[in-house]
Structure formats: structure tokens, C-alpha cells
Design an enzyme around this catalytic site. Structure first.
Site, short mmCIF file in Angstrom:
data_model
loop_
_atom_site.label_atom_id
_atom_site.label_comp_id
_atom_site.label_asym_id
_atom_site.label_seq_id
_atom_site.Cartn_x
_atom_site.Cartn_y
_atom_site.Cartn_z
N TYR A 1 0.85 -1.19 0.00
CA TYR A 1 0.00 0.00 0.00
C TYR A 1 0.89 1.24 0.00
O TYR A 1 1.95 1.23 -0.60
CB TYR A 1 -0.99 -0.04 1.17
CG TYR A 1 -2.17 0.85 0.89
CD1 TYR A 1 -3.00 0.59 -0.21
CD2 TYR A 1 -2.43 1.98 1.65
CE1 TYR A 1 -4.06 1.43 -0.53
CE2 TYR A 1 -3.50 2.82 1.34
CZ TYR A 1 -4.30 2.53 0.25
OH TYR A 1 -5.34 3.36 -0.07
N ARG B 1 -9.55 10.63 -8.26
CA ARG B 1 -8.66 11.35 -7.33
C ARG B 1 -7.83 10.34 -6.57
O ARG B 1 -8.06 10.09 -5.40
CB ARG B 1 -9.48 12.22 -6.37
CG ARG B 1 -8.65 13.25 -5.62
CD ARG B 1 -9.32 13.68 -4.34
NE ARG B 1 -9.51 12.58 -3.41
CZ ARG B 1 -8.57 12.10 -2.60
NH1 ARG B 1 -7.34 12.59 -2.64
NH2 ARG B 1 -8.83 11.10 -1.78
N LYS C 1 -6.48 -1.96 -0.78
CA LYS C 1 -7.36 -1.88 0.39
C LYS C 1 -7.89 -3.25 0.77
O LYS C 1 -7.96 -3.59 1.96
CB LYS C 1 -8.54 -0.94 0.09
CG LYS C 1 -8.16 0.51 -0.08
CD LYS C 1 -7.91 1.20 1.25
CE LYS C 1 -7.69 2.69 1.07
NZ LYS C 1 -7.48 3.40 2.33
N GLU D 1 -13.83 4.83 -2.46
CA GLU D 1 -12.41 5.15 -2.35
C GLU D 1 -11.96 6.04 -3.51
O GLU D 1 -12.19 5.72 -4.68
CB GLU D 1 -11.60 3.85 -2.35
CG GLU D 1 -10.17 4.02 -1.93
CD GLU D 1 -10.02 4.36 -0.46
OE1 GLU D 1 -9.15 5.20 -0.14
OE2 GLU D 1 -10.77 3.81 0.36
N ASP D 2 -11.36 7.16 -3.19
CA ASP D 2 -10.71 8.05 -4.16
C ASP D 2 -11.64 8.56 -5.25
O ASP D 2 -11.28 8.60 -6.43
CB ASP D 2 -9.48 7.34 -4.76
CG ASP D 2 -8.33 7.29 -3.76
OD1 ASP D 2 -8.48 7.85 -2.67
OD2 ASP D 2 -7.30 6.67 -4.06
N ASP E 1 -14.00 6.20 2.64
CA ASP E 1 -12.78 6.11 3.45
C ASP E 1 -12.02 7.42 3.47
O ASP E 1 -11.43 7.78 4.48
CB ASP E 1 -11.90 4.98 2.93
CG ASP E 1 -10.69 4.74 3.82
OD1 ASP E 1 -10.88 4.63 5.04
OD2 ASP E 1 -9.57 4.68 3.30
N ASP E 2 -12.02 8.15 2.35
CA ASP E 2 -11.27 9.40 2.29
C ASP E 2 -11.88 10.46 3.18
O ASP E 2 -11.18 11.33 3.69
CB ASP E 2 -11.21 9.91 0.84
CG ASP E 2 -10.60 8.88 -0.08
OD1 ASP E 2 -9.41 8.59 0.08
OD2 ASP E 2 -11.31 8.35 -0.96
N ASN F 1 -0.46 12.12 0.82
CA ASN F 1 0.23 10.98 0.20
C ASN F 1 0.35 11.23 -1.30
O ASN F 1 -0.46 11.94 -1.89
CB ASN F 1 -0.58 9.69 0.42
CG ASN F 1 -0.40 9.13 1.81
OD1 ASN F 1 0.70 9.06 2.31
ND2 ASN F 1 -1.49 8.73 2.43
N ASN G 1 -2.21 6.31 9.20
CA ASN G 1 -2.68 5.54 8.05
C ASN G 1 -4.10 5.04 8.30
O ASN G 1 -4.40 4.51 9.38
CB ASN G 1 -1.72 4.35 7.81
CG ASN G 1 -1.90 3.75 6.43
OD1 ASN G 1 -3.00 3.38 6.05
ND2 ASN G 1 -0.80 3.64 5.70
#
Length: 569
Positions: A101, A154, A172, A244-245, A267-268, A407, A452
Site C-alpha cells: 500500500y 482522485r 485496500k 475510495e478516491d 474512506d477518504d 500521500n 494511516n
């Protein structure tokens, strides 16, 4: 469960067994298993137990010179032998997580056209509209309890990577198992390909996605709606769907649209909020005050910042501060400068944190003006926390809290070394990517904390799935933050750590899951009944084990006297 023989073995024999990563044990197959499964002779006559196999993988891992090559080695192992893959990861999670990851996964996503060899998830394109339910049947597992999905717009701080973003859901899902104990066969990575605005990818002959601009508007929304309905129709209303993203414009909107309709979270927004609040709660043991005593300044006002701010308000309210006063404690800076009332083109989410103040654009001057006690970087602007800013934070704070969370590592607002050196060691630091320990000239050594999300989403998923939640309220992420903070000892704090050591992450995930299960049965939101009396034992019974199963399938059981079994010492 450990020791049980999967039904798959009754359906496969010969090379098929060894080509299936769920079943393959390589040279750990016993002589009887080799004969019964018709693979005797396909393997060397030696027998290697799992510990020796781990040693062989680690030796090969250490021979390689780049993290990218190490990633390829581990992913190849995942394709060959799943239990060994997870045994390797859990043997030293601190060593292997940065490879599978962040930060390595950022480079992997950029080069995913080179990495892709065989499918590890589902690619669903906008052209599959009207047929998503049928496409889901292509996935070989009938039971899926958790899905990680992205549209690749993203990816980390790297922007729109389109279909190449599949590296994120794949990573993930790996952490679901390695950190949380989820059964990998019950987890599914998904990429929704609606095109990309990345011109370099559109021109790249190795790009694996649709070569078109992104679909937006009602077509996009209808596509997402069909996906959500198809997933719950096939796998049930309590199938967890982790977003996610996704880009800011879609992330908040989709979370608000689906949070109370499906078993889903972003999650973001929520995962990042939980891990950051956990670090801040731990930092309070150093500053010896309450969250509501602090002034927070965010560099960045995207989904991460807004999610953190929302959870901070919830935490301050729990301390006894009213919502209006809590909001006054939080300031934000976006690409156009300080967010203040009257500034043009503020989104609804940003407007909530717009205060009465004149407009300012320079971050150094903003820090000098606001004098925050907590500075949080979620802007993906590498080096945004300059020497001047770090010096200033130390000048008006006895113990300034500085979180450089962007990140990958190249996007971090400052390094751990810069923070500790510029603040004379008084800075309380956390980052999104790992940094090496820092020793100051006076001999003090600090071990930077990595905030994290892997401390959050595996445990949340394990708890949510275990008790069959159909919706995931925000309070779960505050509960998770509190559990994580409680695992940080005074010794950890003295070393500069705001999070438990990564090697304990499986225990932390278990505690998070147990707490979620306890609270879910208490408020009657759980759907798995009868209610287990021993909640910890109940959660432990759900955890995936990496030990090889003993395979003696009933359908191949014949009198041993008919088999010439050799005795192997």
C-alpha cells in the site's frame, strides 16, 4: 476456519488445484494430499512447511533493489498462493505494508498498465449500463461481504488515473485481510470506468481503461445507482461498499445520498477523519487539555479536511462544547486562500467553516494571523509547511501539533525531520506516509507516527460485517478513533508515536470490531441473531487464518490399504 477442508477441493484436482491461489499450498502438500489430488509428481519430492516457504519469499524479497519490484513479487505470490501471501504480510506488517500500500501503491497506479497481469477484481465500464447485474455474476465467488470501489478520479495526491486506479481497491482489500482478518474470498475490488481527463493516459498505448473523457451528470448518477442496486441485489443489503478516491464533487454527494440507504462509507472522508481524530485524542495526553481548547487550521479543504472537521465537531460536542462554538475553532485554507465569509464560489461544505475575517492567500501570513495550535496538511502540496511556518508554530505553542498527511511521500507538507528540527523537538508530528526515526543533535530520537487509514477501515469492516449492519453512522468513526487512541501508551507518546505500533494493528482492528459489535447490539442496529453473549469470541470466530488446511476430502477417501503410502520422515 482453520483445519476445515474447503469444498473447492472436491471440485478440483491435478493442475487446477495448484493454479487456484485459494487452494494452492505448493510444497506443503503432504504425500497423501498429493496422491489424492493427483498432483504427485508435479512437485519436487521435498516437503516444505509454511514457515520455510515464508523464509524463501522473504529472501527473494530482500534480493530485490526497488519497492516496485518487491510489489510485483508479492502480487505474483498472491496470484499463486493466497494463504502464504497473507502469512508473509502478517509476519512483519511494518515491513510489507509500505510495499502493498502507501507509498508504493502510488507508483503502481501510475504504471498499472505494466503491472496488470491477471484480474484481481471487477472492471465495470459505463458501457456496461443496463447489464451490471449480469456482469457481477462473472465474479467467481457467490458470497461477497465487502467491496472497495473507485472511479479513479482522485487517486491519492496524484489526480485522475482512471482505470489505473484499480491499484487502490486491490491494496485496500489486501489490508482488509492482513490488518483486519477479513476472508479474502469474501472481498471484492471494483473499478467503475467512466473515462478519464488525464491526457497522458489517453495517449498511452499501455493504458488499460476507456479512451474517452469522463462521463458526468445524470448518466454518471444512473450508472452509480445501477451499481449499488446490483450489488445489494446479488450480495444482500448488508454487503459493505467502501467508496475510495472519488473526486470531491462526487464524494460528498454520493455519501450523503447513500449513507442511510446502503451499508456504505467513504474512506477518504470518514476513514481519514477517524485516524486523524485518533491521533489528536492521543496528543491531548501530551498537551493536557481538551480538543475544544485548540484552534485548528487546515491546509486543504477537500474531502479529507471536511471529513476530519465534521468528526472533530462531533468529538468536541462529546466534550460538552456546543456545535456553534466548535465550528469557530476550525479554519481552512484552500487553493484560493483562507476560507472566509463573503468569499466567492464557496461550496456548501466549505461555507460552513467560513468565518468573519478579511481574505488572505499566503499560508505563512495566515499561520501568523490565526496562530493555530493544530496545523493539518491535506492539500497534496509538497513542502507547504515551510521553515518559517514550523518556526512560527513553535514560537506561539509550547507543543504545536503538526500533521502532514498528504500521500504519497513526495506530496507531504513537510518531513518528520523538518518538523522536529524546526520546532526544536517540541512538535507533535504525524504523517500520511512513513518516515524514518529522527535523532536530534541533543541525542533525542523520535519515531514519527503514520496516520494511516489502515488502522481504521479493516477493523470497521470486520465489525460491520460480523454483526450485519445495514447502515454505517458517523458515530462508528468516533468510536473507532477513541479505541485507537486508547491503545497509545505513555511510552509510545514519549517516543513521538501518536498511534499504536503497526505490528499491533491486528489486535487494534479486533478491539475496534468488538466495540462496534457491542454498540450495534446495544442500539438494535445489528441484524445477525441470536445475539452472541461473548462478543469478542464471536468476532474472533470470523477472522481469517493463514495456516494451511488439512485436506482429506470425503469424496477421495478410500481404504488406505489400497494406497501405497510411503512413510516420510
Amino acid at each position: 476456519m482453520e483445519g476445515s477442508a474447503p469444498n473447492h477441493y472436491t471440485q478440483k484436482r491435478g493442475c487446477d488445484v495448484m493454479r487456484c491461489p485459494h487452494l494452492n499450498k505448493d510444497m506443503a502438500f503432504t504425500l497423501e494430499e498429493r496422491q489424492q489430488l493427483n498432483i504427485h509428481g508435479l512437485l519436487p519430492p521435498c516437503f516444505l512447511d509454511q514457515d520455510i516457504q515464508v523464509l524463501r519469499v522473504v529472501k527473494n524479497f530482500e534480493r530485490l533493489n526497488s519497492d516496485f519490484d518487491r510489489y510485483l513479487l508479492l502480487m505474483d505470490l498472491q496470484d499463486q498462493n493466497e494463504k502464504l501471501f497473507y502469512r508473509v504480510l502478517t509476519s512483519d506488517i511494518e515491513k510489507f505494508m509500505p510495499i502493498v500500500y502507501t507509498p508504493t501503491v502510488g507508483l503502481v497506479c501510475q504504471l498499472y498498465g505494466l503491472v496488470f497481469q491477471r484480474p484481481r477484481g471487477l472492471f465495470i465500464s459505463i458501457h456496461d449500463r443496463g447489464h451490471i447485474a449480469t456482469l457481477l455474476k462473472s465474479w467467481p465467488e457467490d458470497i461477497v461481504k465487502a467491496i472497495v470501489v473507485t472511479d479513479g478520479e482522485r487517486i491519492l495526491g496524484l489526480g485522475d488515473l482512471g482505470c489505473n486506479g484499480m491499484g487502490i481497491p486491490v491494496g485496500k482489500v489486501v489490508l482488509y485481510t492482513a490488518c483486519g482478518g477479513m476472508n479474502p474470498e469474501e472481498c471484492l475490488p471494483v473499478t467503475l470506468d467512466v473515462g478519464t481527463e488525464n491526457e497522458e493516459l489517453l495517449k498511452d498505448p499501455l493504458y488499460i481503461g476507456l479512451r474517452q473523457k469522463r462521463v458526468r451528470g445524470s448518466d454518471y448518477d444512473d450508472f452509480l445507482e445501477e451499481f449499488m442496486e446490483a450489488v445489494t441485489c446479488r450480495y444482500g443489503m448488508n454487503c459493505l461498499i467502501q467508496f475510495e478516491d472519488f473526486a470531491n464533487t462526487n464524494a460528498f454527494r454520493l455519501l450523503e445520498k447513500y449513507q442511510n440507504k446502503y451499508c456504505t462509507f467513504n474512506d477518504d472522508i470518514q476513514g481519514t477523519a477517524s485516524i486523524v481524530v485518533a491521533g489528536l485524542l492521543a496528543a491531548l495526553h501530551i498537551t493536557q487539555n481538551k480538543l475544544s481548547d485548540h484552534t485548528v487550521l487546515f491546509q486543504g479543504a477537500g474531502e479529507a479536511a471536511l471529513g476530519i472537521a465534521k468528526l472533530l465537531i462531533m468529538a468536541m460536542k462529546k466534550e460538552g462544547t456546543c456545535q456553534e462554538e466548535a465550528i469557530k475553532k476550525i479554519w481552512m485554507v484552500d487553493s484560493k486562500g483562507l476560507i472566509v465569509k463573503g468569499r466567492a464560489f464557496l461550496t456548501y461544505e466549505k461555507e460552513r467553516f467560513a468565518h468573519d475575517h478579511y481574505e488572505m492567500k499566503n499560508l505563512e501570513k495566515i499561520v501568523q494571523e490565526i496562530k493555530p495550535t493544530i496545523l493539518i496538511g491535506v492539500s497534496a502540496v509538497g513542502g507547504a509547511f515551510t521553515e518559517q511556518i514550523l518556526n512560527d508554530m513553535a514560537s506561539f505553542n509550547e507543543r504545536p501539533i503538526i500533521f502532514a498527511l498528504s500521500n504519497p511521500t513526495s506530496k507531504a507538507e513537510c518531513t518528520a525531520e523538518q518538523c522536529y528540527q524546526m520546532t526544536g523537538g517540541c512538535g507533535i508530528f504525524a504523517s500520511g506516509s512513513p518516515f524514518n526515526p529522527v535523532t536530534l543533535p541533543d541525542g533525542r530520537t523520535f519515531y514519527p507516527s503514520q496516520g494511516n487509514n489502515s488502522y481504521v477501515f479493516p477493523g470497521v469492516a470486520l465489525g460491520v460485517v460480523a454483526c450485519g449492519l445495514r447502515h454505517i453512522p458517523d458515530k462508528i468513526f468516533l468510536t473507532t478513533a477513541e479505541v485507537i487512541a486508547q491503545e497509545v501508551s505513555n511510552e509510545h507518546l514519549e517516543e513521538g508515536r501518536l498511534y499504536p505500533p503497526l505490528k499491533t494493528i491486528q489486535d487494534v482492528s479486533l478491539k475496534i470490531a468488538v466495540k462496534i459489535v457491542e454498540e450495534s447490539y446495544h442500539d438494535n442496529s445489528a441484524t445477525i441473531y441470536p445475539e452472541p453473549q461473548d462478543k469478542e469470541a464471536f468476532v474472533r470466530s470470523k477472522i481469517y487464518h493463514t495456516n494451511y488446511d488439512h485436506i482429506l476430502p470425503d469424496c477421495y477417501s478410500w481404504p488406505k490399504e489400497t494406497m501405497k503410502i510411503q512413510t516420510v520422515n
